[in-house]
Design an enzyme around this catalytic site. Structure first.
Site, PDB file in Angstrom:
ATOM      1  N   SER A 101      52.174 -26.303  37.403  1.00 18.28           N
ATOM      2  CA  SER A 101      53.418 -26.956  36.998  1.00 18.28           C
ATOM      3  C   SER A 101      54.593 -26.686  37.931  1.00 18.28           C
ATOM      4  O   SER A 101      55.719 -26.474  37.492  1.00 18.28           O
ATOM      5  CB  SER A 101      53.793 -26.557  35.565  1.00 18.28           C
ATOM      6  OG  SER A 101      54.724 -27.447  35.031  1.00 18.28           O
TER       7      SER A 101
ATOM      8  N   ASP B  49      54.948 -28.629  29.859  1.00 20.58           N
ATOM      9  CA  ASP B  49      55.360 -27.871  31.039  1.00 20.58           C
ATOM     10  C   ASP B  49      56.833 -27.484  30.982  1.00 20.58           C
ATOM     11  O   ASP B  49      57.209 -26.339  31.252  1.00 20.58           O
ATOM     12  CB  ASP B  49      55.087 -28.685  32.310  1.00 20.58           C
ATOM     13  CG  ASP B  49      53.628 -29.057  32.455  1.00 20.58           C
ATOM     14  OD1 ASP B  49      52.789 -28.459  31.755  1.00 20.58           O
ATOM     15  OD2 ASP B  49      53.327 -29.950  33.267  1.00 20.58           O
TER      16      ASP B  49
ATOM     17  N   ASN C 239      48.647 -34.174  43.720  1.00 22.51           N
ATOM     18  CA  ASN C 239      49.974 -34.480  43.197  1.00 22.51           C
ATOM     19  C   ASN C 239      49.804 -35.575  42.146  1.00 22.51           C
ATOM     20  O   ASN C 239      49.418 -36.697  42.463  1.00 22.51           O
ATOM     21  CB  ASN C 239      50.880 -34.957  44.336  1.00 22.51           C
ATOM     22  CG  ASN C 239      52.303 -35.229  43.874  1.00 22.51           C
ATOM     23  OD1 ASN C 239      52.539 -35.572  42.725  1.00 22.51           O
ATOM     24  ND2 ASN C 239      53.252 -35.084  44.787  1.00 22.51           N
ATOM     25  N   LYS C 240      50.072 -35.244  40.874  1.00 23.59           N
ATOM     26  CA  LYS C 240      49.784 -36.199  39.797  1.00 23.59           C
ATOM     27  C   LYS C 240      50.648 -37.447  39.885  1.00 23.59           C
ATOM     28  O   LYS C 240      50.293 -38.479  39.300  1.00 23.59           O
ATOM     29  CB  LYS C 240      49.942 -35.529  38.434  1.00 23.59           C
ATOM     30  CG  LYS C 240      51.341 -35.071  38.086  1.00 23.59           C
ATOM     31  CD  LYS C 240      51.360 -34.414  36.715  1.00 23.59           C
ATOM     32  CE  LYS C 240      52.739 -33.889  36.358  1.00 23.59           C
ATOM     33  NZ  LYS C 240      52.765 -33.235  35.048  1.00 23.59           N
TER      34      LYS C 240
END
Length: 516
Positions: free
Chosen positions: A145, A190, A233-234
């Site tokens: 996160s 997060d 990298n989401k």
């Protein structure tokens, strides 16, 4: 308390090397010292993977790795950002005209999210600018996160610079919502743990409304976080959002099949609330309604009696418009079973039975299996890491995936009565053997002092895969030589992988010191 604002602490910058270095970076860029520093930690999720955005409780804890920012208000209307890591480019923009281009992932976009979220919450205009220098110790794209910590850091920095006050709960909620500006459809775990974490306890985080409960972990439980070294990298791909959309579509089909107002329901958790049934009963409903084969867009549109254009415009996110296949059964089964595991985890921690750690381990193993097979958010590297660790520590080792889809993340393990020794060596095999013998002797002496028996003999060369462990010199996680030693509780002796002995690994080959 969660209802209090984030605490302010006075520190001596010169006594903390990291802060002093960041101050120097700030001065070199802006030619004046910062007014204040802000900090937001990363997190590891113990259990409850990919269910926060479905409305279910999760159970994370904060970690020491964090994002720190040095900040100063300026009289111009310019926002300037510099990163202490030279890999990330400087950025500047008009603070009263912030635009976030989510088609081009960039580190500064997350910072912009936090500032924009505070601006919009207070409806602020005609603001003075901010100079900021950022430093992070959370490995990027590792599932710990770092991006959300950056958003939280920016939210706290702008809140302070604009001289506004919010509770930690309010800040967490704002930062969770404003991170959507980068295009990801996360659920709020997060940001919540970054603001609401406390030393010495994990947190059960529930949503709608946001609330937290302390979860004290059993004595003797130690969590070790290891990195699979696979990055993602989401916000850079649609993979994360595809899972969110699959859960959303599953919720709508389940709702329609049960005669609910499916157009108003977005989350799988909403369906359970409306039906007033247990999580176990929801799994039975999934079995009855959804089929394991992937759903195509035409089948979804036909069931919901909507057009493809309606599907795209009212349900799917921007970066999932062209997805043609959705696994609804698997995603829903994972969510409902994982939500049940979170509640079981909390119950075990509260009741603390004699085999609490083993029970928690079983839940975490089930969680990883579901993430791998039903949610498909693991990867071969992570699965191999799990298999190795389960094999090495089969008596009390427990594992659980954490992070983002396809295991672009880390792994945590619970160890009890475990000794782990890492060896710092050169590349010469002869020297490796010498160091190993020396370290084994040290460990043997330590174990004998504790009344444990140690058995090992000659070093034999055998082929094997490498193992990911921590390099003591650089702090990086990589393949190198290491020894793992564990106590077998039943026989009260030291053993290692492959039987009564010690195992160690290196990139190109492996040795095993077999026991007598």
């Amino acid at each position: 308390m969660a209802s209090n604002p984030p605490p302010t602490v006075e520190i001596s910058i010169s006594e903390i090397e990291r802060f002093q270095k960041l101050k120097e970076v700030f001065i070199s860029k802006y030619l004046s010292p910062p007014d204040f520093f802000v900090r937001a930690p990363g997190r590891v999720n113990l259990i409850g993977e990919h269910i926060d955005y479905c409305g279910y409780a999760v159970l994370p804890m904060a970690i020491e790795q964090d994002i720190v920012a040095a900040v100063a208000s300026v009289k111009t209307q310019v926002l300037q950002l510099v990163n202490a890591d030279p890999r990330y480019r400087d950025f500047s923009t008009n603070i009263n005209d912030i635009h976030i281009d989510n088609s081009k992932p960039a580190w500064h976009n997350y910072f912009l999210c936090g500032i924009k979220g505070i601006q919009e919450h207070f409806k602020l205009t005609n603001l003075n600018g901010i100079n900021c220098a950022v430093d992070g110790t959370i490995p990027a794209s590792s599932g710990l996160s770092s991006s959300s910590a950056l958003v939280c850091c920016a939210g706290l920095a702008s809140l302070t610079a604009f001289k506004k006050t919010l509770s930690k709960l309010e800040l967490a909620d704002i930062c969770a919502r404003c991170e959507h500006y980068v295009g990801t459809e996360g659920g709020g775990m997060d940001q919540s743990i970054s603001f609401l974490a406390e030393e010495g306890t994990a947190k059960l985080i529930e949503f709608n409304p946001l609330r937290v409960t302390d979860v004290k972990l059993p004595d003797g439980a130690v969590f070790v976080i290891a990195n699979s070294c696979v990055e993602m990298n989401k916000a850079a791909t649609s993979h994360f959002n595809v899972r969110v959309m699959e859960c959303r579509l599953a919720a709508k089909i389940l709702a329609k099949s049960k005669g609910l107002n499916w157009k108003q329901l977005l989350k799988l958790g909403d369906i359970q609330v409306e039906l007033k049934v247990s999580l176990k009963e929801m799994q039975k409903i999934v079995e009855e309604v959804l089929h394991p084969e992937p759903y195509g867009r035409d089948e979804i549109c036909q069931f919901l009696r909507i057009s493809l254009e309606e599907l795209r415009s009212t349900i799917l996110s921007q970066n999932t418009q062209d997805v043609t296949s959705f696994k609804l059964y698997q995603r829903a089964m994972h969510v409902y079973s994982e939500a049940a595991r979170v509640l079981q985890f909390q119950k075990i921690c509260a009741e603390v039975p004699s085999d609490a750690i083993q029970l928690l381990g079983n839940l975490m193993n089930q969680s990883h299996t579901s993430c791998r097979d039903m949610y498909e958010c693991s990867c071969p590297e992570l699965d191999q890491l799990v298999d190795i660790c389960l094999f090495i520590c089969s008596d009390v080792m427990v594992t659980s995936y954490t992070g983002h889809q396809e295991a672009w993340g880390s792994h945590q393990w619970v160890w009890k009565n475990r000794a782990v020794v890492h060896i710092d060596t050169s590349n010469l095999w002869e020297e490796v053997a010498e160091v190993i013998v020396g370290r084994v002797s040290e460990v043997a002496e330590m174990c004998q002092d504790r009344g444990l028996k140690v058995k090992f003999s000659k070093v034999l060369h055998v082929p094997a895969d490498s193992i990911l462990v921590e390099d003591l010199q650089t702090g990086m996680l990589q393949s190198w030589v290491g020894i793992v030693i564990k106590e077998t509780l039943a026989s009260d002796r030291v053993v290692g992988q492959g039987g009564n002995g010690f195992s160690f690994f290196r990139k190109d080959r492996s040795c095993r010191a077999k026991g007598n």
